[in-house]
Design a protein around this motif. Structure first.
Motif, PDB file in Angstrom:
ATOM      1  N   SER A  81      41.778  38.721  45.459  1.00 16.57           N
ATOM      2  CA  SER A  81      41.088  37.807  44.463  1.00 16.57           C
ATOM      3  C   SER A  81      39.911  37.832  43.215  1.00 16.57           C
ATOM      4  O   SER A  81      39.583  37.272  42.674  1.00 16.57           O
ATOM      5  CB  SER A  81      40.767  36.389  45.617  1.00 16.57           C
ATOM      6  OG  SER A  81      39.324  36.470  45.597  1.00 16.57           O
ATOM      7  N   ASP A 109      42.162  41.205  38.927  1.00 18.99           N
ATOM      8  CA  ASP A 109      43.855  40.538  39.149  1.00 18.99           C
ATOM      9  C   ASP A 109      44.948  42.049  38.942  1.00 18.99           C
ATOM     10  O   ASP A 109      45.754  41.776  38.173  1.00 18.99           O
ATOM     11  CB  ASP A 109      43.754  40.436  37.223  1.00 18.99           C
ATOM     12  CG  ASP A 109      43.502  39.000  36.546  1.00 18.99           C
ATOM     13  OD1 ASP A 109      42.650  38.385  37.594  1.00 18.99           O
ATOM     14  OD2 ASP A 109      42.235  38.587  35.228  1.00 18.99           O
ATOM     15  N   TYR A 167      51.352  38.151  45.292  1.00 23.54           N
ATOM     16  CA  TYR A 167      49.897  37.648  45.061  1.00 23.54           C
ATOM     17  C   TYR A 167      50.401  36.875  44.209  1.00 23.54           C
ATOM     18  O   TYR A 167      49.869  35.641  43.676  1.00 23.54           O
ATOM     19  CB  TYR A 167      49.134  37.779  45.729  1.00 23.54           C
ATOM     20  CG  TYR A 167      47.874  37.936  45.836  1.00 23.54           C
ATOM     21  CD1 TYR A 167      46.606  36.289  46.354  1.00 23.54           C
ATOM     22  CD2 TYR A 167      46.599  37.634  44.152  1.00 23.54           C
ATOM     23  CE1 TYR A 167      45.712  35.962  46.899  1.00 23.54           C
ATOM     24  CE2 TYR A 167      45.613  36.498  44.385  1.00 23.54           C
ATOM     25  CZ  TYR A 167      45.346  35.381  45.494  1.00 23.54           C
ATOM     26  OH  TYR A 167      43.790  34.910  45.089  1.00 23.54           O
ATOM     27  N   GLN A 168      50.253  38.087  42.841  1.00 19.95           N
ATOM     28  CA  GLN A 168      50.131  36.740  40.995  1.00 19.95           C
ATOM     29  C   GLN A 168      51.291  36.214  41.339  1.00 19.95           C
ATOM     30  O   GLN A 168      51.360  34.808  40.497  1.00 19.95           O
ATOM     31  CB  GLN A 168      49.958  38.370  40.396  1.00 19.95           C
ATOM     32  CG  GLN A 168      48.906  38.721  40.780  1.00 19.95           C
ATOM     33  CD  GLN A 168      47.461  38.151  40.290  1.00 19.95           C
ATOM     34  OE1 GLN A 168      47.112  37.516  40.084  1.00 19.95           O
ATOM     35  NE2 GLN A 168      46.336  39.268  40.697  1.00 19.95           N
ATOM     36  N   LYS A 171      50.551  32.810  42.851  1.00 21.55           N
ATOM     37  CA  LYS A 171      49.060  32.277  41.707  1.00 21.55           C
ATOM     38  C   LYS A 171      49.914  31.609  40.788  1.00 21.55           C
ATOM     39  O   LYS A 171      49.059  30.129  40.715  1.00 21.55           O
ATOM     40  CB  LYS A 171      48.298  33.274  41.599  1.00 21.55           C
ATOM     41  CG  LYS A 171      47.160  32.319  41.586  1.00 21.55           C
ATOM     42  CD  LYS A 171      45.929  33.862  41.423  1.00 21.55           C
ATOM     43  CE  LYS A 171      46.077  35.137  40.182  1.00 21.55           C
ATOM     44  NZ  LYS A 171      44.887  35.249  39.565  1.00 21.55           N
ATOM     45  N   ALA A 202      51.102  27.837  42.563  1.00 20.39           N
ATOM     46  CA  ALA A 202      49.593  27.285  42.776  1.00 20.39           C
ATOM     47  C   ALA A 202      49.440  26.896  42.293  1.00 20.39           C
ATOM     48  O   ALA A 202      48.551  25.677  42.384  1.00 20.39           O
ATOM     49  CB  ALA A 202      48.668  28.267  44.396  1.00 20.39           C
ATOM     50  N   LEU A 203      49.165  27.431  40.889  1.00 19.64           N
ATOM     51  CA  LEU A 203      47.988  26.927  39.396  1.00 19.64           C
ATOM     52  C   LEU A 203      48.532  25.356  38.924  1.00 19.64           C
ATOM     53  O   LEU A 203      47.919  24.229  39.091  1.00 19.64           O
ATOM     54  CB  LEU A 203      48.017  28.006  38.269  1.00 19.64           C
ATOM     55  CG  LEU A 203      46.692  29.363  38.626  1.00 19.64           C
ATOM     56  CD1 LEU A 203      47.402  30.097  37.657  1.00 19.64           C
ATOM     57  CD2 LEU A 203      45.248  28.560  38.736  1.00 19.64           C
ATOM     58  N   LYS A 262      48.143  22.957  41.994  1.00 22.45           N
ATOM     59  CA  LYS A 262      47.158  22.620  41.856  1.00 22.45           C
ATOM     60  C   LYS A 262      46.549  22.192  40.863  1.00 22.45           C
ATOM     61  O   LYS A 262      45.884  20.960  41.153  1.00 22.45           O
ATOM     62  CB  LYS A 262      45.943  23.685  41.848  1.00 22.45           C
ATOM     63  CG  LYS A 262      46.108  24.096  42.850  1.00 22.45           C
ATOM     64  CD  LYS A 262      44.934  25.905  43.007  1.00 22.45           C
ATOM     65  CE  LYS A 262      44.809  26.490  44.152  1.00 22.45           C
ATOM     66  NZ  LYS A 262      44.354  28.124  43.511  1.00 22.45           N
ATOM     67  N   ASP A 317      41.249  32.252  36.495  1.00 22.08           N
ATOM     68  CA  ASP A 317      42.407  31.023  35.816  1.00 22.08           C
ATOM     69  C   ASP A 317      42.946  29.727  36.229  1.00 22.08           C
ATOM     70  O   ASP A 317      43.293  29.755  35.584  1.00 22.08           O
ATOM     71  CB  ASP A 317      43.718  31.825  36.982  1.00 22.08           C
ATOM     72  CG  ASP A 317      44.168  33.640  36.845  1.00 22.08           C
ATOM     73  OD1 ASP A 317      44.483  33.866  35.457  1.00 22.08           O
ATOM     74  OD2 ASP A 317      43.690  34.324  37.454  1.00 22.08           O
ATOM     75  N   TRP A 373      38.614  26.441  46.197  1.00 26.23           N
ATOM     76  CA  TRP A 373      39.898  27.162  47.035  1.00 26.23           C
ATOM     77  C   TRP A 373      39.495  28.116  47.674  1.00 26.23           C
ATOM     78  O   TRP A 373      39.500  29.370  47.548  1.00 26.23           O
ATOM     79  CB  TRP A 373      40.658  27.412  45.350  1.00 26.23           C
ATOM     80  CG  TRP A 373      41.118  26.479  44.740  1.00 26.23           C
ATOM     81  CD1 TRP A 373      40.487  26.158  43.555  1.00 26.23           C
ATOM     82  CD2 TRP A 373      42.056  24.988  45.129  1.00 26.23           C
ATOM     83  NE1 TRP A 373      41.199  25.000  43.261  1.00 26.23           N
ATOM     84  CE2 TRP A 373      41.795  24.186  43.934  1.00 26.23           C
ATOM     85  CE3 TRP A 373      42.743  24.905  46.600  1.00 26.23           C
ATOM     86  CZ2 TRP A 373      43.097  23.439  43.561  1.00 26.23           C
ATOM     87  CZ3 TRP A 373      43.279  23.827  46.026  1.00 26.23           C
ATOM     88  CH2 TRP A 373      43.615  22.757  44.927  1.00 26.23           C
ATOM     89  N   ASP A 401      51.208  29.801  52.025  1.00 24.50           N
ATOM     90  CA  ASP A 401      50.214  30.710  52.832  1.00 24.50           C
ATOM     91  C   ASP A 401      50.843  31.292  54.059  1.00 24.50           C
ATOM     92  O   ASP A 401      49.990  32.484  53.631  1.00 24.50           O
ATOM     93  CB  ASP A 401      48.580  29.511  52.889  1.00 24.50           C
ATOM     94  CG  ASP A 401      47.986  29.520  51.556  1.00 24.50           C
ATOM     95  OD1 ASP A 401      48.915  29.681  50.689  1.00 24.50           O
ATOM     96  OD2 ASP A 401      46.791  29.836  51.884  1.00 24.50           O
ATOM     97  N   TYR A 407      52.283  35.098  53.198  1.00 26.21           N
ATOM     98  CA  TYR A 407      51.597  36.007  52.616  1.00 26.21           C
ATOM     99  C   TYR A 407      50.467  36.898  53.210  1.00 26.21           C
ATOM    100  O   TYR A 407      50.698  38.105  53.992  1.00 26.21           O
ATOM    101  CB  TYR A 407      50.383  34.983  51.087  1.00 26.21           C
ATOM    102  CG  TYR A 407      49.548  36.420  50.446  1.00 26.21           C
ATOM    103  CD1 TYR A 407      50.169  37.858  50.394  1.00 26.21           C
ATOM    104  CD2 TYR A 407      47.980  36.438  50.832  1.00 26.21           C
ATOM    105  CE1 TYR A 407      48.920  38.562  49.295  1.00 26.21           C
ATOM    106  CE2 TYR A 407      47.574  37.217  50.109  1.00 26.21           C
ATOM    107  CZ  TYR A 407      47.901  38.762  49.512  1.00 26.21           C
ATOM    108  OH  TYR A 407      46.899  39.397  49.051  1.00 26.21           O
TER     109      TYR A 407
END
Length: 286
Positions: A54, A57, A67-68, A71, A74-75, A78, A101, A156, A238, A241
């Motif tokens: 986290s 990058d 993960y990326q 993400k 997830a963005l 959110k 991000d 977060w 989650d 991961y």
């Protein structure tokens, strides 16, 4: 907060130090407390690792790429969440903003953003992404923001990291507008993947995670400052991961098939129990 509670598990720091830490059960709050907790001046040293994704990058390993990818999804989720709130000025504070991000996503969608990120390398990456928006500011410490008020404050996967938990929660309340919304996402030690992996569960992440929450503990902690949990949402990715990292801690190998099965089983069981691997709490002033 008194750490002298019943022993629950002993876990290892797999990321930096290889030290072992106890998890102690706080019966009153139905939460786990890492013991011993590093001193304030020592905490930063436990984040000094390229594996702490986290703060980077990185897209080097398959786990990094996964993960990326997650993400990015997830963005969007959110953003949809915060856009659903009736915000007056669309002023948002993202605490533990990492490499920025989420802040960038907010800026690109009409939000006025402020970030807090204590890790200097992550803070520089975030600032570089926001150079075109001169009104955006990123601070190293929360205490710098005492004169400001926000429509939305997001944490977060941050609350589990903060020392002096009860004082910190009070600071959050004071930074929020009367009709503002606090969004808190944290791991849930009552999920199936947590009970399956036990001391190898990656979301225990000792000693960086000082506190390990249940739904009851979040509700009790915020009720003490007259704030109410009005909604709880799952973070379904989650479990996959975290299970992938947990498999590596448990066996030394990235067993993708087993990790996927445990992550999926955790989500399936949570359809009934509502105990997902991580949960998002929507919290408002009473």
């Amino acid at each position: 907060m008194n750490n002298n509670k019943k022993h629950y598990l002993t876990c290892k720091d797999y990321t930096v130090s290889n030290q072992k830490f106890d998890l102690r059960y706080n019966n009153k709050l139905e939460m786990l407390v890492t013991s011993p907790q590093p001193k304030l001046e020592e905490l930063a040293s436990y984040y000094k690792s390229s594996a702490y994704i986290s703060h980077t990058d990185s897209k080097k390993s398959l786990t990094d790429k996964l993960y990326q990818f997650v993400k990015l999804y997830a963005l969007k989720k959110k953003l949809n969440l915060i856009n659903s709130f009736n915000s007056e000025e669309k002023k948002i504070l993202d605490i533990g903003c990492g490499t920025g991000d989420f802040l960038l996503t907010c800026v690109n969608n009409g939000w006025n953003v402020v970030g807090v990120e204590p890790n200097n390398n992550a803070k520089k990456l975030a600032e570089a992404k926001l150079t075109s928006n001169q009104e955006s500011q990123i601070y190293s410490e929360l205490k710098t923001l005492t004169s400001q008020k926000f429509d939305v404050i997001t944490l977060w996967h941050v609350l589990e990291h903060v020392p002096n938990l009860e004082d910190y929660i009070l600071k959050l309340k004071l930074l929020l507008k009367p009709n503002g919304v606090l969004v808190v996402a944290v791991p849930n030690y009552k999920s199936y993947d947590a009970t399956y992996y036990k001391q190898f569960w990656a979301a225990f992440d000792v000693p960086r995670h000082l506190w390990h929450f249940s739904k009851k503990s979040i509700q009790l902690l915020f009720s003490e400052v007259k704030m109410n949990v009005v909604k709880i949402l799952p973070m379904k990715f989650d479990s996959f991961y975290v299970s992938l990292l947990s498999e590596k801690y448990k066996s030394g190998k990235s067993n993708f098939v087993i990790a996927f099965c445990i992550g999926l089983l955790s989500n399936l069981k949570a359809l009934k129990t509502k105990e997902y691997s991580s949960l998002i709490y929507i919290i408002k002033n009473n």
